[in-house]
Design an enzyme around this catalytic site. Structure first.
Site: not given
Ligand code: NDP
Length: 311
Positions: A226, A274
């Site tokens: 993001r 995007h």
């Molecule tokens: P998930 O919810 O599966 O994974 C999120 C990861 O981020 C987890 O490993 C989580 O840690 C980690 N995380 C969250 N908060 C923190 C923090 N404060 N510090 C460290 N690590 C953190 O999400 P997805 O993998 O499915 O998607 C990730 C992002 O990709 C989406 O939220 C979206 O913004 C983006 N996206 C972009 C697209 C595009 O076309 N550009 C398409 C689809 C998604 P933990 O494992 O410990 O929970």
């Protein structure tokens, strides 16, 4: 008995979903009507995307779940009117698309492809072969559905891949870290950093001036996560100073990225609109249908969002 699935994700997306959703829900064994318009009392399930017709969820008292079309939920998770369970999108096709986009852009920078693609001008630039992948440490910030898959793919190509997440993780083939000291460790070694974190209060501007300065000189930043994960001004300053070698950005604080935004003109920034990975009606409909089946069978929903954590 038939359930009503209210497609509150925008009329423009309706043609992509109408037939796929009806077919997938029927295939899941649920008798449903999928509609573009429903009264609040009628809606048993809400398929949601920001910009659609619902902002206030309070009248939708009968809705058993809100099924978000996107993986990211930053536009809905803080909505105080939402009391129904919220599920996000996790879909093998979405994951595959992200793996391809991330791998492609990592390889572009790793191999220095631009030199040859953009510089084909009669000069034979021999003798400078790129390093092999095992010599190029890559960091993936965020080890969720997408981060883990991208990390595994890059490790499969031979890159030493470090991962960072909020809670400690063990992913085979990846050197995993957590917490603040983990982030310091990972960034200080990452020649290429890929951001696949959700946008939450904790991750907002996580890549700030100090953290960018802690990366190896000339490091590459790739952001399909993001836009607000990065401090834009700090990034521009770091690119101009040579601290960052290039940034490939798919997501932005304001989308569409305004024509006057300096990112468009910057020679060390690649803007993609995007498109890293799209939610596609054909595959996403099956994910939604499975959650509706679960709801009707009294089973727990898949991909429930933790409202407190914000993702
Ligand atoms: P998930 O919810 O599966 O994974 C999120 C990861 O981020 C987890 O490993 C989580 O840690 C980690 N995380 C969250 N908060 C923190 C923090 N404060 N510090 C460290 N690590 C953190 O999400 P997805 O993998 O499915 O998607 C990730 C992002 O990709 C989406 O939220 C979206 O913004 C983006 N996206 C972009 C697209 C595009 O076309 N550009 C398409 C689809 C998604 P933990 O494992 O410990 O929970």
């Amino acid at each position: 008995m038939s359930v009503t699935v209210f497609f509150a994700a925008g009329e423009d997306r309706w043609p992509d979903y109408r037939d796929h959703l009806s077919a997938a829900i029927a295939e899941a064994g649920v008798n449903a009507r999928v509609v573009l318009d429903a009264t609040p009392e009628e809606a048993d399930y809400i398929v949601f995307a920001p910009g659609g017709p619902i902002e206030d969820f309070r009248p939708y008292r009968n809705a058993k779940a809100v099924l978000n079309l996107w993986a990211g939920v930053e536009n809905i998770v803080g909505n105080a009117t939402l009391t129904q369970p919220l599920c996000r999108m996790v879909d093998p096709a979405l994951t595959a698309g992200m793996v391809e986009w991330v791998t492609g852009h990592v390889l572009r920078h790793h191999l220095g492809m631009d030199v040859h693609i953009l510089g084909q001008n009669g000069i034979w630039r021999g003798g400078i072969a790129p390093p092999i992948a095992s010599e190029r440490p890559v960091a993936i910030l965020g080890l969720g559905e997408l981060g883990r898959a991208c990390g595994r793919a890059l490790a499969g190509l031979g890159f030493p891949v470090m991962g960072w997440s909020r809670t400690a993780k063990a992913v085979p083939g990846l050197d995993c870290h957590a917490k603040e000291e983990g982030l310091r460790h990972v960034l200080s070694r990452a020649e290429i950093a890929v951001l696949l974190l959700p946008l939450t209060a904790e991750t907002d501007t996580i890549l700030n001036a100090d953290r960018i300065a802690s990366m190896p000189r000339g490091a590459i930043i790739i952001n399909p996560g993001r836009g607000a994960l990065i401090d834009d001004d700090a990034l521009l300053a770091a690119l101009d100073a040579g601290q960052i070698g290039h940034a490939t950005l798919d997501v932005f604080r304001e989308e569409p990225l305004p024509p006057s935004h300096p990112f468009w003109q910057h020679p060390k920034i690649t803007v993609t609109p995007h498109i890293a990975s799209e939610t596609r009606g054909s595959s996403a409909s099956r994910v939604i249908a499975e959650n509706i089946r679960r709801g009707e069978a009294g089973e727990s929903f898949l991909y429930l969002v933790d409202r407190r954590q914000g993702y």
